[in-house]
Scaffold this motif. Structure first.
Motif, PDB file in Angstrom:
ATOM      1  N   LEU A  98       0.833  -1.207   0.000  1.00  0.00           N
ATOM      2  CA  LEU A  98       0.000   0.000   0.000  1.00  0.00           C
ATOM      3  C   LEU A  98       0.865   1.253   0.000  1.00  0.00           C
ATOM      4  O   LEU A  98       0.602   2.207  -0.737  1.00  0.00           O
ATOM      5  CB  LEU A  98      -0.941   0.015   1.211  1.00  0.00           C
ATOM      6  N   ASP A  99       1.899   1.242   0.800  1.00  0.00           N
ATOM      7  CA  ASP A  99       2.781   2.391   0.894  1.00  0.00           C
ATOM      8  C   ASP A  99       3.522   2.622  -0.426  1.00  0.00           C
ATOM      9  O   ASP A  99       3.664   3.756  -0.874  1.00  0.00           O
ATOM     10  CB  ASP A  99       3.778   2.183   2.042  1.00  0.00           C
ATOM     11  N   VAL A 100       3.958   1.559  -1.052  1.00  0.00           N
ATOM     12  CA  VAL A 100       4.685   1.666  -2.320  1.00  0.00           C
ATOM     13  C   VAL A 100       3.778   2.259  -3.411  1.00  0.00           C
ATOM     14  O   VAL A 100       4.201   3.136  -4.170  1.00  0.00           O
ATOM     15  CB  VAL A 100       5.235   0.286  -2.750  1.00  0.00           C
ATOM     16  N   ILE A 101       2.535   1.825  -3.456  1.00  0.00           N
ATOM     17  CA  ILE A 101       1.598   2.345  -4.464  1.00  0.00           C
ATOM     18  C   ILE A 101       1.323   3.829  -4.209  1.00  0.00           C
ATOM     19  O   ILE A 101       1.360   4.651  -5.136  1.00  0.00           O
ATOM     20  CB  ILE A 101       0.280   1.541  -4.467  1.00  0.00           C
ATOM     21  N   ALA A 102       1.056   4.174  -2.954  1.00  0.00           N
ATOM     22  CA  ALA A 102       0.783   5.578  -2.618  1.00  0.00           C
ATOM     23  C   ALA A 102       1.983   6.457  -2.933  1.00  0.00           C
ATOM     24  O   ALA A 102       1.832   7.574  -3.450  1.00  0.00           O
ATOM     25  CB  ALA A 102       0.388   5.699  -1.149  1.00  0.00           C
ATOM     26  N   ASP A 155       7.785   3.255 -17.191  1.00  0.00           N
ATOM     27  CA  ASP A 155       8.331   1.934 -16.884  1.00  0.00           C
ATOM     28  C   ASP A 155       8.312   1.611 -15.390  1.00  0.00           C
ATOM     29  O   ASP A 155       8.194   0.450 -15.006  1.00  0.00           O
ATOM     30  CB  ASP A 155       9.766   1.821 -17.413  1.00  0.00           C
ATOM     31  N   VAL A 156       8.418   2.623 -14.552  1.00  0.00           N
ATOM     32  CA  VAL A 156       8.407   2.386 -13.105  1.00  0.00           C
ATOM     33  C   VAL A 156       7.037   1.859 -12.670  1.00  0.00           C
ATOM     34  O   VAL A 156       6.942   0.884 -11.918  1.00  0.00           O
ATOM     35  CB  VAL A 156       8.789   3.660 -12.326  1.00  0.00           C
ATOM     36  N   THR A 157       5.980   2.482 -13.165  1.00  0.00           N
ATOM     37  CA  THR A 157       4.637   2.011 -12.816  1.00  0.00           C
ATOM     38  C   THR A 157       4.360   0.660 -13.449  1.00  0.00           C
ATOM     39  O   THR A 157       3.718  -0.196 -12.830  1.00  0.00           O
ATOM     40  CB  THR A 157       3.574   3.052 -13.222  1.00  0.00           C
ATOM     41  N   VAL A 158       4.860   0.430 -14.659  1.00  0.00           N
ATOM     42  CA  VAL A 158       4.722  -0.892 -15.286  1.00  0.00           C
ATOM     43  C   VAL A 158       5.357  -1.950 -14.391  1.00  0.00           C
ATOM     44  O   VAL A 158       4.756  -2.996 -14.123  1.00  0.00           O
ATOM     45  CB  VAL A 158       5.349  -0.913 -16.701  1.00  0.00           C
ATOM     46  N   ASP A 159       6.557  -1.669 -13.905  1.00  0.00           N
ATOM     47  CA  ASP A 159       7.246  -2.612 -13.023  1.00  0.00           C
ATOM     48  C   ASP A 159       6.451  -2.842 -11.736  1.00  0.00           C
ATOM     49  O   ASP A 159       6.276  -3.977 -11.293  1.00  0.00           O
ATOM     50  CB  ASP A 159       8.648  -2.101 -12.705  1.00  0.00           C
ATOM     51  N   LEU A 160       5.965  -1.762 -11.147  1.00  0.00           N
ATOM     52  CA  LEU A 160       5.179  -1.877  -9.920  1.00  0.00           C
ATOM     53  C   LEU A 160       3.923  -2.717 -10.143  1.00  0.00           C
ATOM     54  O   LEU A 160       3.598  -3.596  -9.347  1.00  0.00           O
ATOM     55  CB  LEU A 160       4.808  -0.480  -9.393  1.00  0.00           C
ATOM     56  N   MET A 161       3.209  -2.464 -11.241  1.00  0.00           N
ATOM     57  CA  MET A 161       1.988  -3.228 -11.508  1.00  0.00           C
ATOM     58  C   MET A 161       2.298  -4.685 -11.825  1.00  0.00           C
ATOM     59  O   MET A 161       1.525  -5.578 -11.455  1.00  0.00           O
ATOM     60  CB  MET A 161       1.192  -2.584 -12.648  1.00  0.00           C
ATOM     61  N   THR A 162       3.423  -4.952 -12.452  1.00  0.00           N
ATOM     62  CA  THR A 162       3.833  -6.337 -12.695  1.00  0.00           C
ATOM     63  C   THR A 162       4.062  -7.059 -11.369  1.00  0.00           C
ATOM     64  O   THR A 162       3.608  -8.198 -11.183  1.00  0.00           O
ATOM     65  CB  THR A 162       5.101  -6.378 -13.569  1.00  0.00           C
ATOM     66  N   GLN A 163       4.723  -6.372 -10.435  1.00  0.00           N
ATOM     67  CA  GLN A 163       4.952  -6.957  -9.110  1.00  0.00           C
ATOM     68  C   GLN A 163       3.637  -7.190  -8.370  1.00  0.00           C
ATOM     69  O   GLN A 163       3.440  -8.227  -7.720  1.00  0.00           O
ATOM     70  CB  GLN A 163       5.856  -6.049  -8.286  1.00  0.00           C
ATOM     71  N   ARG A 164       2.732  -6.216  -8.448  1.00  0.00           N
ATOM     72  CA  ARG A 164       1.447  -6.353  -7.758  1.00  0.00           C
ATOM     73  C   ARG A 164       0.597  -7.452  -8.388  1.00  0.00           C
ATOM     74  O   ARG A 164      -0.089  -8.180  -7.680  1.00  0.00           O
ATOM     75  CB  ARG A 164       0.683  -5.018  -7.737  1.00  0.00           C
ATOM     76  N   LEU A 165       0.632  -7.557  -9.706  1.00  0.00           N
ATOM     77  CA  LEU A 165      -0.088  -8.650 -10.361  1.00  0.00           C
ATOM     78  C   LEU A 165       0.425  -9.997  -9.870  1.00  0.00           C
ATOM     79  O   LEU A 165      -0.369 -10.900  -9.559  1.00  0.00           O
ATOM     80  CB  LEU A 165       0.066  -8.560 -11.880  1.00  0.00           C
ATOM     81  N   ALA A 166       1.734 -10.147  -9.818  1.00  0.00           N
ATOM     82  CA  ALA A 166       2.316 -11.413  -9.356  1.00  0.00           C
ATOM     83  C   ALA A 166       1.859 -11.728  -7.934  1.00  0.00           C
ATOM     84  O   ALA A 166       1.488 -12.863  -7.625  1.00  0.00           O
ATOM     85  CB  ALA A 166       3.843 -11.349  -9.441  1.00  0.00           C
ATOM     86  N   ALA A 167       1.862 -10.722  -7.073  1.00  0.00           N
ATOM     87  CA  ALA A 167       1.467 -10.939  -5.672  1.00  0.00           C
ATOM     88  C   ALA A 167      -0.006 -11.320  -5.563  1.00  0.00           C
ATOM     89  O   ALA A 167      -0.362 -12.280  -4.862  1.00  0.00           O
ATOM     90  CB  ALA A 167       1.757  -9.685  -4.846  1.00  0.00           C
ATOM     91  N   HIS A 168      -0.884 -10.579  -6.254  1.00  0.00           N
ATOM     92  CA  HIS A 168      -2.322 -10.864  -6.139  1.00  0.00           C
ATOM     93  C   HIS A 168      -2.700 -12.160  -6.837  1.00  0.00           C
ATOM     94  O   HIS A 168      -3.590 -12.878  -6.363  1.00  0.00           O
ATOM     95  CB  HIS A 168      -3.143  -9.675  -6.632  1.00  0.00           C
TER      96      HIS A 168
END
Length: 159
Positions: free
Chosen positions: A65-69, A132-145
């Motif tokens: 949550l903190d990383v996304i915010a 690319d930073v948000t792409v990377d973040l969303m890739t990580q979040r997709l993997a987690a969820h």
């Protein structure tokens, strides 16, 4: 005084990506709260296993949550805050503490799939914007969820 940002991402694109990220943040926060509540209220013969599974998942989400915010802030926008604001942004419903463990897990599984769908929308938008930073973040979040959904599915005995 407004500070001009020169990050290589157009202001309009940053605004659109930030706006989309607020939905990911809201959905993630709603699933976090629901998982934590189910952690407290789950019961039954497999209580300990379910209790620990929920704790593992909500702990991982809390950090995210903190990383996304902070990504929203890095893009130059304010991160949403407050229960009413999150409630207006999320498509995840509150849980019911009286649900059975199986119902809790099925709800959470679907909720993680909802976050995945929201994250995929942001992933595409960020990719189109060259963020690319948000792409990377969303890739990580997709993997987690996706993993959280799989763990719940496997615990339920589903494929």
């Amino acid at each position: 005084m407004t500070t001009r940002m020169e990050t290589g991402i157009a202001a309009d694109d940053r605004g659109q990506v930030s706006s989309a990220l607020t939905r990911v943040l809201a959905d993630s926060y709603a699933v976090y709260l629901k998982t934590h509540g189910y952690h407290w209220n789950v019961r039954g013969p497999n209580f300990s296993s379910y209790h620990n599974l929920f704790m593992t998942q909500y702990t991982e989400m809390w950090t995210a949550l903190d990383v996304i915010a902070e990504r929203i802030r890095a893009l130059g926008e304010f991160a949403p805050q407050g229960y009413a604001t999150f409630a207006n942004l999320t498509s995840v419903s509150d849980g019911d503490p009286e649900n059975t463990a199986e119902v809790m897990m099925r709800e959470l599984m679907r909720d993680h799939e909802t976050v995945c769908a929201t994250a995929r929308e942001v992933l595409e938008l960020a990719g189109d914007a060259g963020d690319d930073v948000t792409v990377d973040l969303m890739t990580q979040r997709l993997a987690a969820h996706e993993k959280h959904a799989w763990m719940l599915r496997a615990t339920l005995g589903d494929k």
